[in-house]
Design a protein around this motif. Structure first.
Motif, PDB file in Angstrom:
ATOM      1  N   LYS A  65       0.903  -1.079  -0.016  1.00 15.11           N
ATOM      2  CA  LYS A  65       0.093  -0.062   0.102  1.00 15.11           C
ATOM      3  C   LYS A  65       0.875   1.278  -0.165  1.00 15.11           C
ATOM      4  O   LYS A  65       2.099   1.022   0.177  1.00 15.11           O
ATOM      5  N   LYS A  66       0.232   2.261  -0.356  1.00 17.46           N
ATOM      6  CA  LYS A  66       1.041   3.618  -0.534  1.00 17.46           C
ATOM      7  C   LYS A  66       0.121   4.899  -0.730  1.00 17.46           C
ATOM      8  O   LYS A  66      -1.159   4.518  -0.658  1.00 17.46           O
ATOM      9  N   VAL A  67       0.602   5.961  -0.197  1.00 17.96           N
ATOM     10  CA  VAL A  67      -0.200   6.874  -0.589  1.00 17.96           C
ATOM     11  C   VAL A  67      -0.005   7.624  -1.892  1.00 17.96           C
ATOM     12  O   VAL A  67       1.739   7.678  -2.153  1.00 17.96           O
ATOM     13  N   GLY A  68      -0.690   8.124  -2.782  1.00 19.55           N
ATOM     14  CA  GLY A  68      -0.390   8.353  -4.177  1.00 19.55           C
ATOM     15  C   GLY A  68      -1.405   9.469  -4.631  1.00 19.55           C
ATOM     16  O   GLY A  68      -2.490   9.441  -4.157  1.00 19.55           O
ATOM     17  N   ALA A  69      -0.792  10.177  -5.714  1.00 23.36           N
ATOM     18  CA  ALA A  69      -1.876  11.098  -6.541  1.00 23.36           C
ATOM     19  C   ALA A  69      -2.411  10.338  -7.667  1.00 23.36           C
ATOM     20  O   ALA A  69      -1.895   9.183  -7.893  1.00 23.36           O
ATOM     21  N   PRO A  70      -3.345  10.916  -8.443  1.00 21.25           N
ATOM     22  CA  PRO A  70      -3.816  10.297  -9.485  1.00 21.25           C
ATOM     23  C   PRO A  70      -2.611   9.723 -10.513  1.00 21.25           C
ATOM     24  O   PRO A  70      -1.833  10.608 -10.736  1.00 21.25           O
ATOM     25  N   GLY A  71      -2.932   8.676 -11.166  1.00 19.98           N
ATOM     26  CA  GLY A  71      -1.771   8.114 -11.793  1.00 19.98           C
ATOM     27  C   GLY A  71      -0.817   7.273 -11.116  1.00 19.98           C
ATOM     28  O   GLY A  71      -0.045   6.794 -11.846  1.00 19.98           O
ATOM     29  N   ALA A  72      -0.734   7.165  -9.967  1.00 19.44           N
ATOM     30  CA  ALA A  72       0.227   6.554  -9.286  1.00 19.44           C
ATOM     31  C   ALA A  72       0.156   5.133  -9.590  1.00 19.44           C
ATOM     32  O   ALA A  72      -1.055   4.543  -9.801  1.00 19.44           O
ATOM     33  N   ARG A  73       1.538   4.316  -9.649  1.00 17.50           N
ATOM     34  CA  ARG A  73       1.527   3.101  -9.966  1.00 17.50           C
ATOM     35  C   ARG A  73       1.732   2.160  -8.612  1.00 17.50           C
ATOM     36  O   ARG A  73       2.316   2.748  -7.767  1.00 17.50           O
ATOM     37  N   LEU A  74       1.376   0.878  -8.783  1.00 16.37           N
ATOM     38  CA  LEU A  74       1.621   0.089  -7.516  1.00 16.37           C
ATOM     39  C   LEU A  74       1.825  -1.289  -7.944  1.00 16.37           C
ATOM     40  O   LEU A  74       1.267  -1.749  -9.057  1.00 16.37           O
ATOM     41  N   ASP A  75       2.881  -1.647  -7.387  1.00  9.25           N
ATOM     42  CA  ASP A  75       3.522  -3.112  -7.641  1.00  9.25           C
ATOM     43  C   ASP A  75       2.820  -3.936  -6.622  1.00  9.25           C
ATOM     44  O   ASP A  75       3.338  -3.964  -5.559  1.00  9.25           O
ATOM     45  N   VAL A  76       1.816  -4.727  -7.065  1.00  3.97           N
ATOM     46  CA  VAL A  76       1.208  -5.567  -6.097  1.00  3.97           C
ATOM     47  C   VAL A  76       1.834  -7.078  -6.175  1.00  3.97           C
ATOM     48  O   VAL A  76       1.982  -7.587  -7.199  1.00  3.97           O
ATOM     49  N   PRO A  77       2.307  -7.589  -4.949  1.00  2.00           N
ATOM     50  CA  PRO A  77       3.059  -8.751  -4.895  1.00  2.00           C
ATOM     51  C   PRO A  77       2.164  -9.856  -4.899  1.00  2.00           C
ATOM     52  O   PRO A  77       1.179  -9.895  -4.578  1.00  2.00           O
ATOM     53  N   VAL A  78       2.743 -10.941  -5.596  1.00  2.00           N
ATOM     54  CA  VAL A  78       1.944 -12.166  -5.755  1.00  2.00           C
ATOM     55  C   VAL A  78       2.561 -13.144  -5.137  1.00  2.00           C
ATOM     56  O   VAL A  78       4.019 -13.579  -5.446  1.00  2.00           O
ATOM     57  N   THR A  79       2.021 -14.231  -4.547  1.00  2.00           N
ATOM     58  CA  THR A  79       2.620 -15.435  -4.104  1.00  2.00           C
ATOM     59  C   THR A  79       1.772 -16.681  -4.351  1.00  2.00           C
ATOM     60  O   THR A  79       0.406 -16.485  -4.663  1.00  2.00           O
TER      61      THR A  79
END
Length: 194
Positions: free
Chosen positions: A122-136
């Motif tokens: 999770k993170k705080v971000g502005a419009p257009g922010a990207r997030l790398d969602v981990p997968v296991t």
């Protein structure tokens, strides 16, 4: 608390045919379901926020089912999962943590072999922010072949008073996984690790 106010949803699906080497017999598929909701705590500090997790549970269940449907409709085909949230700038990181229970348990309830904890970011971000969602791997966190991530985001979200909630599912390992470790075929499924 009232039910979440949804501004928009999106589903991103990928079909991976190869990664520069030999093509797998069956392409790997992965998908992310994203939902943008109003942040009921934006702009102020609220001590007791945990009750909102209960309000998010139906949304989590719907998003998990939407992902399964996007991947062909068979929950047994899902081998990997992850979750995440981007909180708009008038919110705080802890607002993204509200997604842990409703997002994670929603996927685990729909996937029979899902003893493993659902990884999260999770993170705080502005419009257009990207997030790398981990997968296991869904049933054993030590299965290295399924360590992965999916980058997600929307051009107009989250706005300052919103939260972008994300669930991710995959149908298999990285295409050319070959770094050893516990094989998915050898998972015992007793403790979520092995």
């Amino acid at each position: 608390m009232p039910e979440p106010q949804i501004r928009k949803t999106a589903i991103l699906t990928e079909t991976i045919y190869h990664e520069g080497g030999p093509a797998p017999e069956v392409p790997q598929r992965r998908a992310a379901c994203m939902t943008v909701i109003a942040n009921p705590f934006a702009g102020r500090y609220v001590e007791d926020i945990a009750g909102f997790m209960e309000d998010l549970k139906p949304l989590g269940a719907q998003m998990a089912q939407d992902l399964i449907d996007a991947l062909g409709g068979d929950a047994a085909a899902v081998e990997g999962y992850g979750k995440g949230a981007i909180v708009g700038t008038n919110g705080e990181l802890e607002h993204g943590a509200l997604w842990h229970v409703p997002g994670g348990y929603a996927m685990r309830e729909k996937i029979a072999d899902s003893m493993a904890i659902v990884p999260s970011t999770k993170k705080v971000g502005a419009p257009g922010a990207r997030l790398d969602v981990p997968v296991t791997h869904t049933n054993a966190s030590y299965v290295r072949s399924h360590f992965d991530a999916m980058e997600v985001g929307l051009a107009d979200a989250p706005k300052a008073d919103e939260i972008l909630l994300v669930l991710v599912m995959t149908t298999g390992p990285r295409i050319h996984a070959r770094v050893g470790g516990l094989a998915a075929a050898d998972v015992k499924g007793e403790d979520g690790l092995r």
